[in-house]
Design an enzyme around this catalytic site. Structure first.
Site, PDB file in Angstrom:
ATOM      1  NE  ARG A  55      -2.741   0.663   3.485  1.00  0.00           N
ATOM      2  CZ  ARG A  55      -2.131   1.346   4.440  1.00  0.00           C
ATOM      3  NH1 ARG A  55      -1.742   2.596   4.230  1.00  0.00           N
ATOM      4  NH2 ARG A  55      -1.897   0.814   5.626  1.00  0.00           N
ATOM      5  CE1 TYR A  99     -18.378   7.920 -15.373  1.00  0.00           C
ATOM      6  CE2 TYR A  99     -17.462   8.614 -13.281  1.00  0.00           C
ATOM      7  CZ  TYR A  99     -18.053   7.646 -14.063  1.00  0.00           C
ATOM      8  OH  TYR A  99     -18.323   6.417 -13.527  1.00  0.00           O
ATOM      9  CG  ASP A 157     -11.736  11.920 -17.113  1.00  0.00           C
ATOM     10  OD1 ASP A 157     -11.241  11.069 -17.878  1.00  0.00           O
ATOM     11  OD2 ASP A 157     -12.660  11.674 -16.311  1.00  0.00           O
TER      12      ASP A 157
HETATM   13  C1  LIG Z   1     -15.760   5.695 -16.150  1.00  0.00           C
HETATM   14  C2  LIG Z   1     -15.201   7.054 -16.121  1.00  0.00           C
HETATM   15  C3  LIG Z   1     -14.621   7.550 -14.954  1.00  0.00           C
HETATM   16  C4  LIG Z   1     -14.594   6.767 -13.665  1.00  0.00           C
HETATM   17  O1  LIG Z   1     -13.812   5.613 -13.764  1.00  0.00           O
HETATM   18  P1  LIG Z   1     -14.036   4.331 -12.833  1.00  0.00           P
HETATM   19  O2  LIG Z   1     -12.928   3.436 -13.248  1.00  0.00           O
HETATM   20  O3  LIG Z   1     -15.413   3.806 -13.121  1.00  0.00           O
HETATM   21  O4  LIG Z   1     -13.939   4.775 -11.420  1.00  0.00           O
HETATM   22  C5  LIG Z   1     -14.095   8.826 -14.983  1.00  0.00           C
HETATM   23  N1  LIG Z   1     -14.137   9.583 -16.105  1.00  0.00           N
HETATM   24  C6  LIG Z   1     -14.671   9.137 -17.243  1.00  0.00           C
HETATM   25  C7  LIG Z   1     -14.690  10.012 -18.449  1.00  0.00           C
HETATM   26  C8  LIG Z   1     -15.236   7.861 -17.299  1.00  0.00           C
HETATM   27  O5  LIG Z   1     -15.786   7.421 -18.437  1.00  0.00           O
END
Ligand SMILES: *Cc1c(COP(=O)(O)O)cnc(C)c1O
Length: 372
Positions: free
Chosen positions: A47, A99, A170
């Protein structure tokens, strides 16, 4: 650990990174289920210090993004580690379309008085440039989920920022093959490896990549203290999935363009959103900042939400399921998800997989026609 594809193309890096070079070493990344290690080496406890399996995923994704990566339990775990960097009373700039988990995380923190949130339209470049001067966390998601609006990352990342501000992108929809936010000057790039990196709907994982050593250390500390560590099998599977990312994405995005063009001509479809269409409002920006237009399309049906729900039930090949970025095509009516009130009620988001394009079109066309 190497962090940049040296002299080779990203497609080759995806296949070769993370492998041990010594004679006799396993060719593949070792699946190491270990919580602790013999003391005296660089690792004591996973961890805190990571494992060889997590590090392979970090090497693969970090090299593509062009920075130093950290693997997390999920995309949201990686995202939460970035929000965890914010001091009390700070300002977060968030896209109007993003998201829903990120919007939820930002809203929850705002409700507790940790930070305040300003929403900015994804394509409002001037608005983002202004936000860069006042926000402590500038959060971008491009192409956005699910309206697929493309932000001008080149211009926004070049804008002067408040000292110490983090500009996070993102990058899940684009993947580091289509877009490299760190190259534009973003502080950190995020992947939900659950999606395209893994590519088979069989794991949850996330990766944060940065060139900023102090931020990398702080994110690692956050992972350690919140226990947001990836599973060993998940990291192994994410690397295995990443080996084929380039050919999966190439196939899926070429099919996505074909489907988007056919949907645009369909009488029962009122609007098609795909950054590769010349009709797309941010098509020119997409051509400049993206290397490929991605595998996600969204479209609205003339018959409204009920038709859209019927179309989802009528599909035979395409699966009626959430999530995206996998080998199999999936479709979902996004306004049915809580917190997505800003969307057209009939909007269907399709994640295009690697099936035959004509088979997908026949299935989609039949389902739309019989749902009227
Ligand atoms: C799915 C998604 C997330 C979150 O990811 P997880 O692995 O489900 O926690 C964040 N941003 C975008 C654009 C996503 O499609």
């Amino acid at each position: 650990m190497k962090n940049e594809p040296a002299g080779i193309k990203p497609e080759s890096w995806l296949v070769s990174a993370g492998r041990a070079p010594e004679p006799g070493a396993p060719l593949n990344v070792p699946l190491v289920p270990a919580s602790n290690f013999i003391l005296g080496s660089k690792r004591a406890y996973s961890r805190d210090d990571g494992t060889p399996t997590w590090e392979a995923l970090e090497e693969v994704v970090g090299g593509l993004e062009g920075g130093k990566a950290l693997a997390f339990a999920s995309g949201m775990a990686a995202i939460a580690a970035v929000f965890d960097q914010l001091a009390a009373g700070t300002v977060v700039a968030l896209p109007d379309d993003c998201y829903q988990g990120v919007a939820g995380l930002a809203a929850a923190g705002a409700e507790k008085g940790r930070w305040s949130v300003q929403r900015v339209a994804v394509d409002d470049t001037e608005g983002w440039i202004r936000a860069c001067g006042v926000a402590d966390l500038i959060w971008l998601e491009s192409p956005s989920n699910p309206l697929l609006t493309v932000a001008d990352l080149e211009a926004i990342c070049a804008a002067p920022r408040k000292p110490g501000a983090i500009l996070a992108v993102d990058n899940t929809f684009a993947t580091p093959l289509n877009q490299q936010p760190l190259q534009f000057g973003a502080t950190v790039s995020l992947q939900s490896a659950t999606k395209f990196i893994g590519g088979h709907s069989d794991l949850l994982a996330g990766v944060a990549t940065t060139k900023d050593e102090a931020l990398w250390q702080a994110l690692k500390k956050s992972r350690e203290l919140t226990g947001a560590t990836p599973g060993t099998l998940e990291a192994f599977l994410a690397v295995r999935g990443a080996r084929t990312l380039a050919i999966r994405l190439e196939r899926a995005q070429s099919t996505a363009l074909k489907l988007a063009e056919r949907l645009e001509k369909h009488q029962l479809v009122t609007c098609v959103r795909y950054p590769g269409l010349t009709s797309h409002p941010t098509h020119e920006t997409a051509k400049r900042v993206l290397k490929g237009f991605g595998a996600i399309i969204s479209f609205d049906l003339k018959g409204g939400a009920e038709s859209a729900d019927r179309a989802c039930r009528n599909l035979k090949l395409i699966r009626h399921a959430t999530s995206l970025g996998a080998v199999e095509s999936t479709i979902e009516r996004r306004a049915a998800i809580p917190g997505q009130g800003h969307l057209p009620p009939s909007l269907l988001r399709m994640s295009v997989g690697i099936e035959d394009a004509d088979d997908l079109w026949n299935d989609l066309n039949a389902a739309i026609n019989s749902a009227e």
